[in-house]
Design a protein around this motif. Structure first.
Motif, PDB file in Angstrom:
ATOM      1  N   ARG A  82      56.964 114.541  73.463  1.00 11.21           N
ATOM      2  CA  ARG A  82      56.383 115.369  74.533  1.00 11.21           C
ATOM      3  C   ARG A  82      56.856 114.820  75.882  1.00 11.21           C
ATOM      4  O   ARG A  82      56.870 113.583  76.069  1.00 11.21           O
ATOM      5  CB  ARG A  82      54.865 115.279  74.421  1.00 11.21           C
ATOM      6  N   ASP A 101      39.432 112.377  79.772  1.00 12.37           N
ATOM      7  CA  ASP A 101      39.924 111.035  80.124  1.00 12.37           C
ATOM      8  C   ASP A 101      41.376 111.079  80.618  1.00 12.37           C
ATOM      9  O   ASP A 101      41.871 110.109  81.195  1.00 12.37           O
ATOM     10  CB  ASP A 101      39.793 110.073  78.929  1.00 12.37           C
ATOM     11  N   TYR A 116      48.353 119.894  82.752  1.00 16.46           N
ATOM     12  CA  TYR A 116      46.959 120.011  82.295  1.00 16.46           C
ATOM     13  C   TYR A 116      46.085 118.943  82.963  1.00 16.46           C
ATOM     14  O   TYR A 116      45.065 119.264  83.575  1.00 16.46           O
ATOM     15  CB  TYR A 116      46.878 119.862  80.762  1.00 16.46           C
ATOM     16  N   TYR A 145      58.052 124.412  68.455  1.00 17.98           N
ATOM     17  CA  TYR A 145      58.594 123.429  67.517  1.00 17.98           C
ATOM     18  C   TYR A 145      60.025 123.684  67.042  1.00 17.98           C
ATOM     19  O   TYR A 145      60.625 122.797  66.473  1.00 17.98           O
ATOM     20  CB  TYR A 145      57.663 123.305  66.300  1.00 17.98           C
TER      21      TYR A 145
HETATM   22  O1  DAU Z   1      42.056 112.991  75.787  1.00 18.54           O
HETATM   23  C1  DAU Z   1      41.358 114.198  75.872  1.00 18.54           C
HETATM   24  C2  DAU Z   1      42.329 115.344  75.677  1.00 18.54           C
HETATM   25  O2  DAU Z   1      42.667 115.360  74.283  1.00 18.54           O
HETATM   26  C3  DAU Z   1      41.753 116.701  76.072  1.00 18.54           C
HETATM   27  O3  DAU Z   1      41.497 116.687  77.461  1.00 18.54           O
HETATM   28  C4  DAU Z   1      42.731 117.836  75.737  1.00 18.54           C
HETATM   29  O4  DAU Z   1      42.136 119.083  76.041  1.00 18.54           O
HETATM   30  C5  DAU Z   1      43.043 117.766  74.256  1.00 18.54           C
HETATM   31  O5  DAU Z   1      44.001 118.739  73.924  1.00 18.54           O
HETATM   32  C6  DAU Z   1      43.560 116.367  73.866  1.00 18.54           C
HETATM   33  O6  DAU Z   1      44.873 116.143  74.445  1.00 18.54           O
HETATM   34  P1  DAU Z   1      46.033 115.417  73.605  1.00 18.54           P
HETATM   35  O7  DAU Z   1      47.334 115.781  74.190  1.00 18.54           O
HETATM   36  O8  DAU Z   1      45.739 113.964  73.450  1.00 18.54           O
HETATM   37  O9  DAU Z   1      45.805 116.117  72.164  1.00 18.54           O
HETATM   38  P2  DAU Z   1      46.841 116.718  71.078  1.00 18.54           P
HETATM   39  O10 DAU Z   1      46.026 117.019  69.868  1.00 18.54           O
HETATM   40  O11 DAU Z   1      47.685 117.772  71.654  1.00 18.54           O
HETATM   41  O12 DAU Z   1      47.767 115.476  70.773  1.00 18.54           O
HETATM   42  C7  DAU Z   1      47.237 114.250  70.283  1.00 18.54           C
HETATM   43  C8  DAU Z   1      48.398 113.276  70.133  1.00 18.54           C
HETATM   44  O13 DAU Z   1      49.232 113.723  69.058  1.00 18.54           O
HETATM   45  C9  DAU Z   1      49.295 113.204  71.354  1.00 18.54           C
HETATM   46  O14 DAU Z   1      49.735 111.872  71.525  1.00 18.54           O
HETATM   47  C10 DAU Z   1      50.477 114.112  71.008  1.00 18.54           C
HETATM   48  C11 DAU Z   1      50.572 113.975  69.510  1.00 18.54           C
HETATM   49  N1  DAU Z   1      51.054 115.178  68.775  1.00 18.54           N
HETATM   50  C12 DAU Z   1      50.442 116.376  69.054  1.00 18.54           C
HETATM   51  C13 DAU Z   1      50.846 117.515  68.404  1.00 18.54           C
HETATM   52  C14 DAU Z   1      50.189 118.847  68.725  1.00 18.54           C
HETATM   53  C15 DAU Z   1      52.053 115.078  67.827  1.00 18.54           C
HETATM   54  O15 DAU Z   1      52.564 113.967  67.551  1.00 18.54           O
HETATM   55  N2  DAU Z   1      52.443 116.211  67.177  1.00 18.54           N
HETATM   56  C16 DAU Z   1      51.895 117.435  67.435  1.00 18.54           C
HETATM   57  O16 DAU Z   1      52.341 118.438  66.823  1.00 18.54           O
END
Ligand code: DAU
Ligand code: NAD
Length: 350
Positions: free
Chosen positions: A287, A132, A156, A347
């Motif tokens: 981010r 998405d 990405y 981090y």
């Molecule tokens: O929406 C679908 C996508 O979801 C997929 O296409 C991607 O492959 C998948 O990695 C995921 O992307 P996000 O960036 O949304 O997922 P992530 O788990 O990295 O982060 C989720 C949310 O949490 C995002 O708003 C960033 C935040 N976050 C992430 C990490 C790793 C934090 O606040 N702290 C963190 O340490």
């Protein structure tokens, strides 16, 4: 016997899809092609690795000649393409790997399918699994539909958007039979602990800070990974050639709320006093280009192909936490070595 190629089958979503297909389609040969990057792990598939209809091929989709020769040797009938670099933060620090795997890799597979299938597309399908994130970011209201214009913001999501356009271009130009799905955030067993939910679970377990980007107010729409695999199966079987389907669970959460929920359940499971894990929450630098909100309108999939998520979030997140607590060796193995260096780089200055 029909031959189905699944790329990226050793990864998080791919391993759940391979399991579903190997167990369900015993009259088909299932080929899992994976490079086994840091995110690919054959330990995700030990329960099906000995099945007579399961085959593993270690290969890199960036190698175009190899893809052609594999299609010539195995003569795959259908392809479900999931192999990709998938972590947004890594794409910000190293965009080129994403361009190569997600764009060049996808074109190599499209070319190999065209080369092998010539112009006889009877019984053939190229199914591209996308995200998405190609639609960009929503404000406080509204949903992504299949008609929402593409507006990706991270390397990405831009690489996934490019690959979606190329898949459609091969359909429009060469009549390659394709279908695309765009899914929201997945959670569940076997997700690499660089992604929010397993990272939080792993850090609580190790009493480490829980890094929340910005103010934690970004919203994601979470779907249990097995429900994504079920949706892919339904689209694979019944999706209309040339169409796109959005997949999502109507399950929006602010990051900070999901982190607090995981803290609360982990305290309960680990027998810690309620509130112990929340004390680990640490707000860190946001981010770059952080999309505010994703929310999928999955009406088309529900209406046309009768798919619905099977699990409520409260049940799914408990199952997920249970899986990580029962598989601490898996977590320890994937979060050692290179992971520690990644974690430090990612981090330490936030
Ligand atoms: O929406 C679908 C996508 O979801 C997929 O296409 C991607 O492959 C998948 O990695 C995921 O992307 P996000 O960036 O949304 O997922 P992530 O788990 O990295 O982060 C989720 C949310 O949490 C995002 O708003 C960033 C935040 N976050 C992430 C990490 C790793 C934090 O606040 N702290 C963190 O340490
Ligand atoms: P993942 O990072 O867990 O797994 C990716 C897999 O692809 C790994 O097994 C890796 O080894 C393999 N791979 C990577 N580069 C490769 C290459 N060059 N050649 C061969 N194999 C390679 O990813 P995931 O979260 O399971 O995502 C799978 C697919 O679903 C991706 O295309 C992703 O964009 C998409 N998607 C993910 C989510 C999500 O929330 N995780 C949501 C929507 C869509």
């Amino acid at each position: 016997m029909k031959k189905i190629l699944i790329t990226g089958g050793a990864g998080f979503i791919g391993s759940h899809l391979v399991r579903l297909f190997v167990n369900k389609y015993t009259d088909c040969q299932i080929y899992n092609l994976d490079k086994l990057t840091y995110a690919g792990n054959l330990a995700n598939l030990t329960d099906v690795e000995k099945a007579p209809n399961y085959h593993f091929i270690k290969a890199d989709i960036v190698d175009g000649e190899k893809m052609i020769s594999l299609f010539e040797s195995y003569d795959f009938d259908q392809v479900i393409h999931l192999a990709a670099e998938s972590h947004v933060d890594r794409s910000i620090s190293n965009p080129m790997e994403f361009i190569m795997a997600n764009i060049v890799g996808t074109v190599n597979l499209l070319n190999a399918a065209r080369h092998q299938w010539k112009n006889d597309f009877t019984g053939k399908l190229f199914y591209h699994v996308s995200t998405d994130e190609v639609y960009g970011s929503l404000g406080d209201t509204g949903y992504f539909t299949e008609e929402t214009p593409y507006d990706p913001h991270s390397p990405y999501s831009a690489s996934k958007a490019s690959s979606d356009h190329l898949v459609r271009a091969y359909h429009d130009t060469y009549k390659l039979p394709i279908v695309i799905s765009n899914c929201s955030n997945n959670y569940g067993p076997n997700q690499f602990p660089e992604k929010l939910i397993p990272l939080i679970i792993n850090n609580i377990r190790n009493n480490k800070p829980l890094p929340v980007y910005g103010e934690g107010l970004n919203v994601r729409d979470w779907l249990y990974v097995v429900d994504h695999a079920r949706a892919i199966d339904v689209i694979f079987q019944q999706g209309k050639i040339g169409e796109t389907y959005n997949i999502g669970g109507h399950n929006e959460w602010k990051n900070i709320d999901i982190v607090k929920l995981v803290c609360q359940i982990m305290d309960e499971k680990l027998g810690r006093e309620n509130g112990t894990s929340e004390k680990l929450i640490t707000y860190v630098k946001d981010r770059a280009g952080h999309d505010l909100r994703y929310a999928i309108d999955a009406t088309k999939l529900q209406r046309e192909l009768n798919w619905e998520p099977s699990l409520q979030f409260e049940e799914g997140i408990r199952k997920t936490i249970d899986w990580y607590l029962e598989n601490q060796q898996w977590l320890d193995e994937v979060s050692s070595g290179h992971y520690l260096k990644y974690y430090e780089d990612q981090y330490q200055n936030r």
